[in-house]
Write a protein that holds these residues in place. Structure first.
Motif, PDB file in Angstrom:
ATOM      1  N   GLU A 156       0.843  -1.192   0.000  1.00 50.95           N
ATOM      2  CA  GLU A 156       0.000   0.000   0.000  1.00 50.95           C
ATOM      3  C   GLU A 156       0.876   1.239   0.000  1.00 50.95           C
ATOM      4  O   GLU A 156       2.028   1.200   0.451  1.00 50.95           O
ATOM      5  CB  GLU A 156      -0.921   0.016   1.230  1.00 50.95           C
ATOM      6  N   ALA A 183      -8.928   7.436   0.478  1.00 54.74           N
ATOM      7  CA  ALA A 183      -8.568   6.312  -0.392  1.00 54.74           C
ATOM      8  C   ALA A 183      -7.112   5.913  -0.163  1.00 54.74           C
ATOM      9  O   ALA A 183      -6.290   6.714   0.271  1.00 54.74           O
ATOM     10  CB  ALA A 183      -8.792   6.653  -1.855  1.00 54.74           C
ATOM     11  N   CYS A 208     -15.298  -1.672   1.811  1.00 55.88           N
ATOM     12  CA  CYS A 208     -14.700  -0.736   0.865  1.00 55.88           C
ATOM     13  C   CYS A 208     -15.135  -1.023  -0.574  1.00 55.88           C
ATOM     14  O   CYS A 208     -15.634  -2.099  -0.888  1.00 55.88           O
ATOM     15  CB  CYS A 208     -13.176  -0.808   0.942  1.00 55.88           C
ATOM     16  N   ASP A 231     -13.337  -0.650  -4.540  1.00 54.91           N
ATOM     17  CA  ASP A 231     -12.041  -0.475  -5.180  1.00 54.91           C
ATOM     18  C   ASP A 231     -12.196  -0.165  -6.659  1.00 54.91           C
ATOM     19  O   ASP A 231     -13.100  -0.711  -7.331  1.00 54.91           O
ATOM     20  CB  ASP A 231     -11.198  -1.741  -5.039  1.00 54.91           C
ATOM     21  N   ILE A 254      -9.873  -0.766  -9.856  1.00 58.55           N
ATOM     22  CA  ILE A 254      -8.707  -1.609 -10.101  1.00 58.55           C
ATOM     23  C   ILE A 254      -8.372  -1.629 -11.591  1.00 58.55           C
ATOM     24  O   ILE A 254      -9.262  -1.691 -12.441  1.00 58.55           O
ATOM     25  CB  ILE A 254      -8.964  -3.050  -9.627  1.00 58.55           C
ATOM     26  N   GLY A 280      -4.642  -0.751  -7.679  1.00 60.74           N
ATOM     27  CA  GLY A 280      -5.986  -0.390  -7.245  1.00 60.74           C
ATOM     28  C   GLY A 280      -6.016   0.824  -6.338  1.00 60.74           C
ATOM     29  O   GLY A 280      -5.006   1.214  -5.752  1.00 60.74           O
ATOM     30  N   ARG A 305      -8.376   1.911  -3.200  1.00 62.69           N
ATOM     31  CA  ARG A 305      -9.413   1.434  -2.278  1.00 62.69           C
ATOM     32  C   ARG A 305     -10.019   2.618  -1.540  1.00 62.69           C
ATOM     33  O   ARG A 305      -9.323   3.370  -0.861  1.00 62.69           O
ATOM     34  CB  ARG A 305      -8.831   0.428  -1.285  1.00 62.69           C
TER      35      ARG A 305
END
Length: 227
Positions: free
Chosen positions: A4, A12, A31, A33, A35, A63, A65
């Motif tokens: 991440e 986000a 959540c 996403d 992607i 992605g 999120r």
């Protein structure tokens, strides 16, 4: 491998994953996403059960999120229409717009930065998330009873459920179960004994924790990577 990184898009998180050929169990987290998959932008809606993500070894996924309640407002689609779904962005926005945006991401030197910019631009022109409902997330995450949360918000339970379906994809009780499971798993990953986790997360006992994890994650707690 999953990683991440910070995103300038409010509410986000950017993430990347490189497939190793084995299915990855993606657990429900409330959540939504956005992607990049195979050069296409795909929306992953809020899940009520675990989703098994597969891919050829070496395949990279990128992605963005969105925290519970934030993604559907940006996408312009009620969350319950995306629940347990993987939908091409072109099915929600114009197909041409989705293709152009996907090309911008794929061809960029820093695809993650471009994806974040696209979302940030959209966020500035989209209606904001329902502030009353998203403000409830911390209370539900902390284990407050749904009836108490609804009363504190000045809403009846039916009103709260309707607004939660639009914002989160499911009602407050399901959201509370999902958030509680994730809170419990975070404690377990920190090495907290299961019995202590169950008590701290608000389960009746360790057996209750085990049943809830099995129902939402699809496998027993002992089969999840908690370390």
């Amino acid at each position: 491998m999953y990683e991440e990184r910070f995103s300038r898009t409010a509410g986000a998180t950017l993430w990347t994953r490189t497939a190793d050929g084995t299915p990855q169990r993606v657990l429900p987290d409330g959540c939504t996403d956005l992607i990049v998959i195979g050069g296409e932008l795909v929306v992953a809606g809020p899940d009520t059960r675990a989703h098994l993500a597969t891919g050829l070894p070496g395949t990279r996924y990128l992605g963005l999120r969105f925290a519970p309640g934030r993604g559907p407002a940006l996408l312009g689609v009620p969350a319950d229409e995306l629940r347990d779904q993987r939908v091409p962005l072109g099915a929600l926005w114009s197909g041409r717009e989705a293709r152009v945006l996907a090309e911008q991401v794929v061809e960029a030197d820093d695809p993650a930065e471009v994806l974040a910019r696209i979302a940030a631009d959209r966020q500035r022109t989209s209606p904001p998330p329902d502030p009353l409902v998203t403000a409830l997330v911390p209370a539900l995450r902390a284990g407050e009873p749904v009836a108490a949360v609804a009363a504190a918000a000045g809403l009846g339970e039916r009103q709260l459920r309707r607004r939660c379906l639009t914002a989160f994809g499911y009602g407050p009780k399901t959201l509370a179960r999902v958030l509680r499971m994730n809170r419990a798993l975070r404690m377990a990953r920190d090495g907290v004994p299961y019995a202590t986790v169950a008590a701290a997360a608000g389960y009746a006992d360790q057996a209750h924790l085990a049943r809830e994890v099995k129902a939402l994650a699809g496998v027993p707690l002992s089969e999840l990577p908690v370390r």
